[in-house]
Design a protein around this motif. Sequence first.
Motif, PDB file in Angstrom:
ATOM      1  N   GLY A 130       0.993  -1.020  -0.035  1.00 22.06           N
ATOM      2  CA  GLY A 130      -0.070  -0.060   0.011  1.00 22.06           C
ATOM      3  C   GLY A 130       0.725   1.248  -0.152  1.00 22.06           C
ATOM      4  O   GLY A 130       2.089   1.310   0.167  1.00 22.06           O
ATOM      5  N   LYS A 131       0.077   2.461  -0.169  1.00 23.47           N
ATOM      6  CA  LYS A 131       0.589   3.654  -0.216  1.00 23.47           C
ATOM      7  C   LYS A 131       1.456   4.056   1.195  1.00 23.47           C
ATOM      8  O   LYS A 131       1.109   3.870   2.109  1.00 23.47           O
ATOM      9  N   SER A 132       2.843   4.532   0.924  1.00 26.14           N
ATOM     10  CA  SER A 132       3.607   5.000   1.895  1.00 26.14           C
ATOM     11  C   SER A 132       3.882   3.759   2.914  1.00 26.14           C
ATOM     12  O   SER A 132       4.215   4.331   3.982  1.00 26.14           O
ATOM     13  N   ALA A 133       3.873   2.673   2.612  1.00 24.98           N
ATOM     14  CA  ALA A 133       4.291   1.559   3.404  1.00 24.98           C
ATOM     15  C   ALA A 133       5.683   1.010   3.355  1.00 24.98           C
ATOM     16  O   ALA A 133       6.389   1.568   2.283  1.00 24.98           O
ATOM     17  N   LYS A 134       6.255   0.476   4.267  1.00 26.71           N
ATOM     18  CA  LYS A 134       7.692   0.012   4.362  1.00 26.71           C
ATOM     19  C   LYS A 134       7.860  -1.333   4.522  1.00 26.71           C
ATOM     20  O   LYS A 134       7.259  -1.941   5.495  1.00 26.71           O
ATOM     21  N   VAL A 135       8.403  -2.018   3.657  1.00 24.45           N
ATOM     22  CA  VAL A 135       8.736  -3.628   3.839  1.00 24.45           C
ATOM     23  C   VAL A 135      10.390  -3.693   3.835  1.00 24.45           C
ATOM     24  O   VAL A 135      11.071  -3.303   2.971  1.00 24.45           O
TER      25      VAL A 135
END
Length: 75
Positions: free
Chosen positions: A54-59
């Motif tokens: 999703g938008k502005s997510a961090k993995v």
Amino acid sequence: PCYIGENVKIANSVIGPYTSVEEGAEIVNSLVRKSIIQQDSRLIYANLNNSMVGKSAKVEGKVSDISISDFSTMH
């Protein structure tokens, strides 16, 4: 086939096939296949297949087959 949006930063990574990376995303040291990476997301050392970020997510870290929502973080 792939779609790479504007202002995307990709370093030491492989993108595709069948992958969409939206505007402002950053992908570093990662492998991304058959996935959708939404706007302003960040992937670091990720291995994604059949995934949606999703938008502005961090993995960060080795992960596969995920779906995470906007503004989420996964280590």
